[in-house]
Each structure stands twice: as structure tokens, then as C-alpha cells.
Scaffold this active site. Structure first.
Site, PDB file in Angstrom:
ATOM      1  N   CYS A  95       0.836  -1.201   0.000  1.00 54.56           N
ATOM      2  CA  CYS A  95       0.000   0.000   0.000  1.00 54.56           C
ATOM      3  C   CYS A  95       0.868   1.247   0.000  1.00 54.56           C
ATOM      4  CB  CYS A  95      -0.901   0.005   1.239  1.00 54.56           C
ATOM      5  SG  CYS A  95      -1.895  -1.487   1.428  1.00 54.56           S
TER       6      CYS A  95
ATOM      7  N   GLY B 135      -1.337   0.630  -4.932  1.00 53.23           N
ATOM      8  CA  GLY B 135      -2.601   0.016  -4.545  1.00 53.23           C
ATOM      9  C   GLY B 135      -3.754   0.623  -5.310  1.00 53.23           C
TER      10      GLY B 135
ATOM     11  N   ASN C 209       1.321   0.853   5.870  1.00 55.49           N
ATOM     12  CA  ASN C 209       1.906   0.094   4.766  1.00 55.49           C
ATOM     13  C   ASN C 209       2.738  -1.019   5.378  1.00 55.49           C
ATOM     14  OD1 ASN C 209       3.075  -0.847   2.397  1.00 55.49           O
ATOM     15  ND2 ASN C 209       4.645   0.751   2.380  1.00 55.49           N
ATOM     16  N   GLY C 210       2.458  -2.253   4.981  1.00 62.45           N
ATOM     17  CA  GLY C 210       3.207  -3.378   5.512  1.00 62.45           C
ATOM     18  C   GLY C 210       2.291  -4.474   6.009  1.00 62.45           C
TER      19      GLY C 210
ATOM     20  N   TYR D 219      10.732  -3.747  -8.280  1.00 65.97           N
ATOM     21  CA  TYR D 219       9.424  -3.611  -8.914  1.00 65.97           C
ATOM     22  C   TYR D 219       8.512  -2.535  -8.351  1.00 65.97           C
ATOM     23  CZ  TYR D 219       4.751  -4.688 -10.512  1.00 65.97           C
ATOM     24  OH  TYR D 219       3.505  -4.566 -11.056  1.00 65.97           O
TER      25      TYR D 219
END
Length: 469
Positions: A12, A38, A112-113, A252
């Protein structure tokens, strides 16, 4: 068998701002820059000093928000989030920021995570009387904060953070303060900048460029930042450990114009391509990259080999990332909608197709087929990362080895499955040389998906299959 293997999904994006009269609008543009992280949901929570105002929904940021929403998002502080569902499904109640209200104060969380001990903590919280409203692991932190017993919010947050394990970059907004926290190993990226006199925080530095902010520094592992009308204060809630920033951020996830750990992502990917060319050369006529994340590596491969780089594959800019589509049928159809091979470039040629990774294999097979249908005489696939043979528990939805093609097949078997003329991967040493100049506290990376060496303890009872929409 190959048709059952699906594509890769990411984590995210988090954005926060404090001290700007149009905080929600700035957050909107910041989230636009993070949209690649996201595409299932988005939200913004603002504070006017007395109340928190929230708007969120399912879909892309420009689908969730229109101009009328900002008149209700009052205040000079805001946090925002773009979501791909890892732990917790894609339903509305799991879309972040999550907002929790009480008689004395309220708070909003964006994360995030992934927390590897979330399930164990949920069992503990429920046994103590907590009623969880979502299936997201993010909610755990809110309950830990409220149950800490500390009247001081700073201490309550610090104590709660010390109880969670895994990867996390948090932004927490109350009526009168913004808190920003990074896990002790810095697994997920998080940076802070300035926009005039306002503080801004983002998962990636590319958002600073979009809104015109200047970069200050990365949030440090184990650091808790407290931002309010008096300015910014830094404190430690945990001692910093060996930095292990996720290597897939370089490979990526992050945008090429972002900087991670002092390194530009585009430059790092070019190095990956050059290392790949040294390790796995091939006789060919043209080099092409799979848009967009593999183009930098393809350019590096071309420069190192002298084989001309060409746009052999064209991306339809109006189609989202195929792997983020919620069903396999849509994902399979999306590959053809997303990419086209340029016949005039590849016809009759020996083509080197550079891609950033192969996770489940179906996309690679279809791209090879596209190139051959356009007349490519040979297609040699070169992957600018090592084989992904282990699950990730830190925010990427590869939670079982059964999902990973390289964990179940040899390189030669994969080559046969994707119908390429040859296949080679970058080695872990080649990846390290592309990302870090030396091992140190400041620039270590997490390579667990390639090596199986996880930087944190993994709790067997917490590792569950990723929920899907």
C-alpha cells in the site's frame, strides 16, 4: 498447472501532511503519485483541530474523490492511503485510513506493511474484551494504543508499537497531532519532506516531486515522529536494527523517479540490467523491456551488451496493472488489453525480453506468446531479480510456496512452461551489487523471498493465506 498460477500483488501507499491550509487536496495529489502501490481502495482523513473528517471508498483515487468531497475534509492536517488488500479483504470497512472515535479523542491510522503477529495479538485482545471491527491487521495497533493505560498519547503509541512485529510504516492522526512510525528494521519505505512550512510524509519520494515538496530524509528504523503546532520531535520506541529494506521496492514496487536509501530506483534497475547482461549474455538482435517497471533494466542490459534497445512492447495507458484485478478471469483478459507487441520491431528478430520478476508465470507465458505471434524468431527471457522461491509475510501477497512457480519448478522447467527459447535470472549477488555498495546498518536489504533468510521471527499460527476479494 500453469494456468492456475496467478500474478503478483503489492502492498500500500501512505501519505500525510501537517500545517497546510489545503491539506486534503495536497494529500489527494500525493496519493495520485502513489496510485501504483494500490488500486483497490483509497481514503483521506483530515483534522481541523477539533474533529476528524473522513472520506474513503473502493476504487482508484480519482474514482473515490470528486471536488465536492474536499469542502467536507476541513483542516490543515491529513493522512491518506491507497490500498491493495494483503491481510484483510477489499471490503469498505478495511479501506484505510481506519478511524477510531472515543469520548475524549479520536485517531486515524494508515499503514503500509504487514504484522506477522497480528493474529496472536487479535486473540489476546479479544480475550481481554476488544471487539474488532475489521479483518485488517492495522486495527490491532489502535486497540493496543487504547489499552495501554497511558494518559500520554506519545507513550501509549510507543508502547503499542513495541508490541507489534513485522513490517510497518504508520501515519497516525489525532485532532491535534500527527505521528509517524517506522518498524525497527525499516522494511517498508517512508520519507519526510517540507512543502513551504508544512511537513509531508510519503511512502515514496516521487510524491514530493508531484506536490512541489523538498525531501528532508527517510524516517529511521525504530523512530517515532511527533508533529504538531510546535514543530517536529523525534523519539525512539525501539533500538534500530540492521536495516533490511525490501529489495522488491527496487526491483518492482517503487516508481523509477523515487529515491530509496539514497539511491535512485531507475539507476538501480539499470545496474540490475547490466549485472544480468554480465551473468547471462545471449546472442540477439533487439532488447525490449516489459512496461513499465522493467524498462530501466532493459536499458541497462542493452547498454552492457551493445544490443539495441527497442520498444517491442507497448502498454495501453488506460488499463491498470493486470495483477491487481480481483479475479483470475479479469487478470487473464487484462494481459491482452494491457500490452501489444510491435510487429515492425520484433518480426524476424531474436528478442531479449527483460522483465523484473516471474512470480506465478502466467503473465510471462502470455508476453512470450505475444512476441512470437508478432513474428519474433526467438524470445530469450531475462529476469532482473533472482527466482522468488519463498513467501513474503511483510505486505506482499505471496503467502504460500504453492503460489510461486520457482519454488515448484526448475529454471529449465519454467522456460518450457512459458515457452521461451532461453531463461535466466539475476543472481542474489548481482542484485546486491545493484542496490548496495556495502553491507551496513544504513543500506541492508531484505532478500527473504529469494533466500529464505527472514529478518524477523515468523509466527506459524499467524501465517494465513491472503484473503481475496
Amino acid at each position: 498447472m500453469l494456468a492456475e498460477i496467478k500474478g503478483l500483488n503489492e502492498e500500500c501507499g501512505v501519505f500525510a501532511i501537517w500545517g497546510h491550509e489545503k491539506a486534503a487536496e495536497v494529500a489527494y495529489y500525493g496519493l495520485h503519485a502513489l496510485q501504483h502501490r494500490g488500486q483497490e481502495g483509497a481514503g483521506i482523513v483530515s483534522s481541523d483541530g477539533a474533529h476528524l473528517h473522513v472520506h474513503k471508498g473502493i476504487g482508484l483515487i480519482n474514482e473515490v474523490f470528486n471536488q465536492s468531497e474536499f469542502s467536507r475534509l476541513q483542516g490543515n492536517a491529513a493522512i491518506g492511503h491507497v490500498r491493495y488488500a494483503t491481510q484483510g479483504g477489499g471490503s469498505y470497512e478495511n479501506v484505510q485510513p481506519l478511524v477510531f472515535r472515543s469520548q475524549k479523542s479520536s485517531m486515524a491510522l494508515a499503514h503500509n506493511g504487514n504484522l506477522v503477529n497480528a493474529h496472536a495479538l487479535k486473540h489476546q485482545l479479544e480475550a481481554q474484551g476488544s471487539i474488532l471491527q475489521t479483518t485488517s491487521d492495522t486495527e490491532v495497533l489502535a486497540h493496543l494504543i487504547k489499552r495501554s493505560g497511558h494518559l500520554d498519547m506519545d507513550e501509549a503509541i510507543a508502547q503499542a508499537l513495541s508490541m507489534i512485529k513485522g513490517a510497518y510504516a504508520f501515519a497516525i492522526l489525532t485532532e491535534d497531532q500527527l505521528y509517524v512510525a517506522q518498524d525497527p528494521r525499516g522494511l517498508r519505505p517512508l520519507s519526510i519532506g517540507m512543502l513551504g512550512g508544512a511537513y509531508v510524509v510519503s511512502s515514496e519520494t516521487c510524491a514530493f516531486d508531484v506536490i512541489g515538496a523538498s525531501y528532508i530524509r527517510e524516517v529511521q528504523p525504530g523512530e517515532l515522529l511527533i508533529i504538531n503546532e510546535q514543530g517536529m520531535t523525534s523519539k525512539r520506541f525501539a533500538s534500530p536494527l540492521q536495516r533490511t529494506l525490501c529489495s522488491m521496492e527496487y526491483v518492482y514496487f517503487s516508481r523509477p523517479d523515487s529515491d530509496l536509501n539514497g539511491l535512485n530506483v531507475h539507476a538501480s534497475r539499470k545496474k540490475m540490467g547490466k549485472e544480468l547482461a554480465k551473468e547471462a549474455p545471449v546472442e540477439a538482435d533487439v532488447v525490449t523491456g516489459v512496461p513499465d517497471s522493467s524498462i530501466s533494466a532493459a536499458i541497462g542490459f542493452s547498454e552492457a551488451t551493445g544490443i539495441p534497445y527497442e520498444l517491442g512492447l507497448i502498454k495501453n495507458r488506460y488499463v491498470g496493472r493486470t495483477f491487481i484485478q480481483p479475479s483470475q478471469e479479469l487478470r487473464e483478459q487484462g494481459v491482452k488489453m494491457k500490452l501489444s507487441a510491435v510487429r515492425g520491431i520484433v518480426e524476424g528478430k531474436r528478442v531479449v525480453m527483460v522483465d523484473d520478476s516471474i512470480v506465478r508465470g502466467t503473465t510471462s507465458k502470455r508476453i512470450v506468446k505475444l512476441l512470437k505471434e508478432a513474428g519474433a524468431k526467438e524470445v530469450h527471457v531475462r529476469i532482473a531479480s533472482p527466482p522468488i522461491v519463498n513467501p513474503c509475510y511483510y505486505g506482499i501477497d505471496t503467502s504460500t510456496k504453492g503460489e510461486l512457480i520457482a519454488a515448484n519448478y526448475s529454471v529449465e522447467e519454467i522456460r518450457d512452461l512459458i515457452e521461451a527459447d532461453s531463461l535466466a535470472y539475476l543472481t542474489t549477488d548481482g542484485l546486491k551489487r545493484s542496490i548496495i555498495e556495502k553491507d551496513s546498518m544504513e543500506n541492508g536489504i531484505c532478500n527473504a523471498c529469494f533466500t529464505g533468510n527472514y529478518p524477523t521471527e515468523i509466527y506459524p499460527d499467524t501465517v494465513l493465506p491472503v484473503e481475496k476479494v
